[in-house]
Design an enzyme around this catalytic site. Sequence first.
Site, mmCIF file in Angstrom:
data_model
loop_
_atom_site.group_PDB
_atom_site.id
_atom_site.type_symbol
_atom_site.label_atom_id
_atom_site.label_comp_id
_atom_site.label_asym_id
_atom_site.label_seq_id
_atom_site.Cartn_x
_atom_site.Cartn_y
_atom_site.Cartn_z
ATOM 1 N N ARG A 160 -24.817 -30.735 -18.146
ATOM 2 C CA ARG A 160 -25.910 -29.817 -18.450
ATOM 3 C C ARG A 160 -27.272 -30.445 -18.144
ATOM 4 O O ARG A 160 -28.193 -29.777 -17.743
ATOM 5 C CB ARG A 160 -25.814 -29.439 -19.937
ATOM 6 C CG ARG A 160 -27.043 -28.775 -20.539
ATOM 7 C CD ARG A 160 -27.180 -27.354 -20.018
ATOM 8 N NE ARG A 160 -28.392 -26.697 -20.463
ATOM 9 C CZ ARG A 160 -29.591 -26.876 -19.929
ATOM 10 N NH1 ARG A 160 -29.746 -27.708 -18.924
ATOM 11 N NH2 ARG A 160 -30.623 -26.226 -20.387
ATOM 12 N N TYR A 161 -27.394 -31.750 -18.398
ATOM 13 C CA TYR A 161 -28.670 -32.462 -18.247
ATOM 14 C C TYR A 161 -28.597 -33.429 -17.069
ATOM 15 O O TYR A 161 -27.517 -33.828 -16.664
ATOM 16 C CB TYR A 161 -28.974 -33.234 -19.538
ATOM 17 C CG TYR A 161 -29.234 -32.350 -20.738
ATOM 18 C CD1 TYR A 161 -30.425 -31.649 -20.858
ATOM 19 C CD2 TYR A 161 -28.284 -32.220 -21.741
ATOM 20 C CE1 TYR A 161 -30.666 -30.833 -21.960
ATOM 21 C CE2 TYR A 161 -28.524 -31.409 -22.852
ATOM 22 C CZ TYR A 161 -29.713 -30.723 -22.952
ATOM 23 O OH TYR A 161 -29.961 -29.924 -24.033
ATOM 24 N N ARG B 90 -26.862 -37.333 -17.923
ATOM 25 C CA ARG B 90 -25.759 -37.572 -18.855
ATOM 26 C C ARG B 90 -24.771 -36.414 -18.838
ATOM 27 O O ARG B 90 -25.153 -35.265 -18.608
ATOM 28 C CB ARG B 90 -26.294 -37.791 -20.279
ATOM 29 C CG ARG B 90 -27.190 -36.678 -20.807
ATOM 30 C CD ARG B 90 -28.151 -37.255 -21.851
ATOM 31 N NE ARG B 90 -28.946 -36.246 -22.534
ATOM 32 C CZ ARG B 90 -30.073 -35.717 -22.057
ATOM 33 N NH1 ARG B 90 -30.514 -36.032 -20.857
ATOM 34 N NH2 ARG B 90 -30.748 -34.843 -22.772
ATOM 35 N N CYS C 110 -8.716 -33.801 -33.383
ATOM 36 C CA CYS C 110 -9.669 -34.439 -34.295
ATOM 37 C C CYS C 110 -8.926 -34.972 -35.517
ATOM 38 O O CYS C 110 -7.804 -34.556 -35.808
ATOM 39 C CB CYS C 110 -10.708 -33.433 -34.771
ATOM 40 S SG CYS C 110 -11.604 -32.657 -33.419
ATOM 41 N N CYS D 79 -13.240 -29.307 -38.832
ATOM 42 C CA CYS D 79 -14.384 -28.859 -39.613
ATOM 43 C C CYS D 79 -14.518 -27.359 -39.448
ATOM 44 O O CYS D 79 -14.570 -26.866 -38.315
ATOM 45 C CB CYS D 79 -15.651 -29.557 -39.136
ATOM 46 S SG CYS D 79 -15.421 -31.329 -38.903
ATOM 47 N N CYS E 6 -17.054 -25.943 -37.006
ATOM 48 C CA CYS E 6 -17.146 -26.594 -35.685
ATOM 49 C C CYS E 6 -17.601 -25.615 -34.600
ATOM 50 O O CYS E 6 -17.076 -24.518 -34.473
ATOM 51 C CB CYS E 6 -15.789 -27.167 -35.295
ATOM 52 S SG CYS E 6 -15.774 -27.869 -33.636
ATOM 53 N N ARG F 246 -17.149 -25.935 -31.470
ATOM 54 C CA ARG F 246 -16.200 -25.878 -30.356
ATOM 55 C C ARG F 246 -14.820 -25.462 -30.862
ATOM 56 O O ARG F 246 -13.806 -25.746 -30.227
ATOM 57 C CB ARG F 246 -16.173 -27.259 -29.680
ATOM 58 C CG ARG F 246 -15.913 -27.215 -28.183
ATOM 59 C CD ARG F 246 -16.180 -28.564 -27.525
ATOM 60 N NE ARG F 246 -17.521 -28.678 -27.018
ATOM 61 C CZ ARG F 246 -18.276 -29.780 -27.110
ATOM 62 N NH1 ARG F 246 -17.813 -30.859 -27.717
ATOM 63 N NH2 ARG F 246 -19.502 -29.803 -26.606
ATOM 64 N N ASP G 289 -24.715 -23.299 -35.016
ATOM 65 C CA ASP G 289 -24.606 -22.516 -33.791
ATOM 66 C C ASP G 289 -24.065 -21.114 -34.072
ATOM 67 O O ASP G 289 -23.602 -20.836 -35.164
ATOM 68 C CB ASP G 289 -23.694 -23.251 -32.797
ATOM 69 C CG ASP G 289 -24.349 -24.532 -32.301
ATOM 70 O OD1 ASP G 289 -25.530 -24.486 -31.933
ATOM 71 O OD2 ASP G 289 -23.667 -25.581 -32.293
ATOM 72 N N ASP H 199 -29.341 -25.605 -30.469
ATOM 73 C CA ASP H 199 -28.693 -25.569 -29.157
ATOM 74 C C ASP H 199 -28.657 -24.098 -28.750
ATOM 75 O O ASP H 199 -27.967 -23.295 -29.374
ATOM 76 C CB ASP H 199 -27.277 -26.160 -29.243
ATOM 77 C CG ASP H 199 -26.920 -26.928 -27.984
ATOM 78 O OD1 ASP H 199 -27.322 -26.474 -26.890
ATOM 79 O OD2 ASP H 199 -26.241 -27.966 -28.088
ATOM 80 N N LYS I 244 -30.759 -27.820 -25.661
ATOM 81 C CA LYS I 244 -31.274 -28.012 -27.017
ATOM 82 C C LYS I 244 -32.797 -27.944 -27.044
ATOM 83 O O LYS I 244 -33.451 -28.450 -26.145
ATOM 84 C CB LYS I 244 -30.834 -29.378 -27.530
ATOM 85 C CG LYS I 244 -29.325 -29.522 -27.711
ATOM 86 C CD LYS I 244 -28.980 -30.927 -28.182
ATOM 87 C CE LYS I 244 -27.491 -31.118 -28.381
ATOM 88 N NZ LYS I 244 -26.720 -31.097 -27.116
HETATM 89 C C1 LIG Z 1 -26.033 -32.073 -26.696
HETATM 90 C C2 LIG Z 1 -25.617 -32.330 -25.341
HETATM 91 C C3 LIG Z 1 -25.904 -33.553 -24.718
HETATM 92 C C4 LIG Z 1 -26.648 -34.662 -25.425
HETATM 93 O O1 LIG Z 1 -27.988 -34.353 -25.586
HETATM 94 P P1 LIG Z 1 -28.985 -35.439 -26.184
HETATM 95 O O2 LIG Z 1 -30.233 -34.669 -26.456
HETATM 96 O O3 LIG Z 1 -29.137 -36.519 -25.167
HETATM 97 O O4 LIG Z 1 -28.368 -35.965 -27.434
HETATM 98 C C5 LIG Z 1 -25.528 -33.724 -23.414
HETATM 99 N N1 LIG Z 1 -24.866 -32.761 -22.735
HETATM 100 C C6 LIG Z 1 -24.567 -31.575 -23.302
HETATM 101 C C7 LIG Z 1 -23.860 -30.557 -22.491
HETATM 102 C C8 LIG Z 1 -24.936 -31.323 -24.616
HETATM 103 O O5 LIG Z 1 -24.627 -30.150 -25.188
HETATM 104 S S1 SF4 Z 2 -17.104 -30.903 -35.615
HETATM 105 FE FE1 SF4 Z 2 -15.436 -30.060 -34.347
HETATM 106 S S2 SF4 Z 2 -15.131 -31.598 -32.744
HETATM 107 FE FE2 SF4 Z 2 -16.271 -32.603 -34.399
HETATM 108 S S3 SF4 Z 2 -14.678 -33.523 -35.700
HETATM 109 FE FE3 SF4 Z 2 -15.150 -31.519 -36.568
HETATM 110 S S4 SF4 Z 2 -13.620 -30.152 -35.653
HETATM 111 FE FE4 SF4 Z 2 -13.657 -32.011 -34.405
#
Ligand SMILES: *Cc1c(COP(=O)(O)O)cnc(C)c1O
Ligand code: SF4
Length: 353
Positions: free
Chosen positions: A94-95, A98, A107, A111, A114, A116, A276, A313, A320
Site C-alpha cells: 500500500r505504501y 513497506r 492466531c 480477537c 479483529c 481481518r 475499523d 485506517d 491511515k
Molecule cells: C498499517 C499498514 C502499514 C504500516 O503502516 P505504518 O504507518 O508504517 O505503521 C503498512 N502497510 C499496510 C497495507 C498497512 O495497512
Molecule cells: S487482532 Fe486479528 S490478526 Fe491480530 S491476533 Fe487478534 S485475531 Fe489475530
Amino acid sequence: MSWSQDVQQGIRTARDLPRLVGNPQAGADSKKLTKIFKVRAPKSYIDLVNPSDPHDPIAAQFFPDERELRFLSGELPDPIGDKRWEKAPRLVHRYPDRVLLFPTFQCAVYCRYCFRKERINDEGEGFSKAAIASALSYIASQPELREVILSGGDPWTLSDRQLKQLRIELEKISHLRLLRVHTRVPVVLPRRVTSDLVDALRGRLMVCVVMHFNHPREITNDAIVACQRLREGGFMLLNQTVLLRGVNDDETTLKTLMQELVYSLGAKPYYLHHCDKTRGIGHFRTTIEHGTTLMRSLRGHISGVCVPNYMLDLPGGDGKVPLGPSYVERHSGQEWGFRTYDGKTHTYVEEPT
Ligand SMILES: *Cc1c(COP(=O)(O)O)cnc(C)c1O
Ligand code: SF4
C-alpha cells in the site's frame, strides 16, 4: 505451565468453550457465533477474566457475543482494502517503502473485533514456504522497499525454525533494512517468547516488534519477562492498541495502559486505532469525537513518551490518517491561535522571514 500446555489447556475450538467458561451465553447460539468467527484463547489469558463481571474487558476480547451477528449497513468484509493492494498472495503493498506479509492466517487468540476476521476465518491456513514464494519474489523485485511487516494472522504462531528460515530469506534481499513483526503473542501467550525465538529473528535486519496490548490487566509478570527478553535481544518495542468500547475507552484505563506499557514493559505506545468498519463489531466502536476527547486527556497530562497517535485506517484502502486532536484553533496570515493542553488559548505570531 509451559507455553504449549498453556495452548492445550486453553480454548482451541468452539467445543472447548462451555468446558472452560461457565457462561450461559456459551450455549445455544455459540455454534452460529463461532461460525462467524472462530474462537481461541490460551489458558493463562482466560485466567485473567474476572468471572463475576459480566462486562469483563478481557472476556469481551475473545468471548463470542451475539452482537457479532448484527452487520451495520456501512460495514465491510475487507474494511481497510487489503485486497485492493494485494500484489501477490499474502502480500499487501500500500505504501512506497513497506509491505505487509502474511506468513499465516492463524492466531494465538481470535480477537472478536479483529479487522481481518473474515479473511482469517475463511482462509485460515498456517505457514508454508510455497504460500509465500511469490510474495518473496515480489519483494526482491521492488528495490524501493525497505521494510517487511510480518502480520496476519499472528507470525509468532510459527515455529522458531520457520521464523528463522523466513528471516534468512528476507535477509538475502539486499534493499531490506527493517523487519517488523505485528503480534499478540507477548500479550496472550507471553511464555512463547523464549530466547530461542529471539535468536531466530536476530540477524542483519533491525527488528521492530509491535505488540497489541489493549488493557492494563494484560500487563502480567509473564508479559514483563517476555518484553525484557525482547529488549535484551536488541529489538525495538512498540505497541498498538485498538480503542474498544467497554474495554479501554475511559480515561483512567487508557492512561494507565499507556503509562504501564512504558514503565513496566519498555514499549512505546505507537498507534491507538479507531475501530475499523469490520462487519459485526459495532458494539466495540466508539465515536471519533469520544476518541479525540480521550486523546486530549493524555497529551500533556502524561509523558509524551506514553502518548500514542490516534489513527483511522480509511475504508477501501486509502491508508491511515492521524485523527488528532488538533491544537490549532485558528490561523490567518502570520497569526496562529493554539489551544494549550490544559485548555488555555495562546496566540503565536510568526516572524516575517
Ligand atoms: C498499517 C499498514 C502499514 C504500516 O503502516 P505504518 O504507518 O508504517 O505503521 C503498512 N502497510 C499496510 C497495507 C498497512 O495497512
Ligand atoms: S487482532 Fe486479528 S490478526 Fe491480530 S491476533 Fe487478534 S485475531 Fe489475530
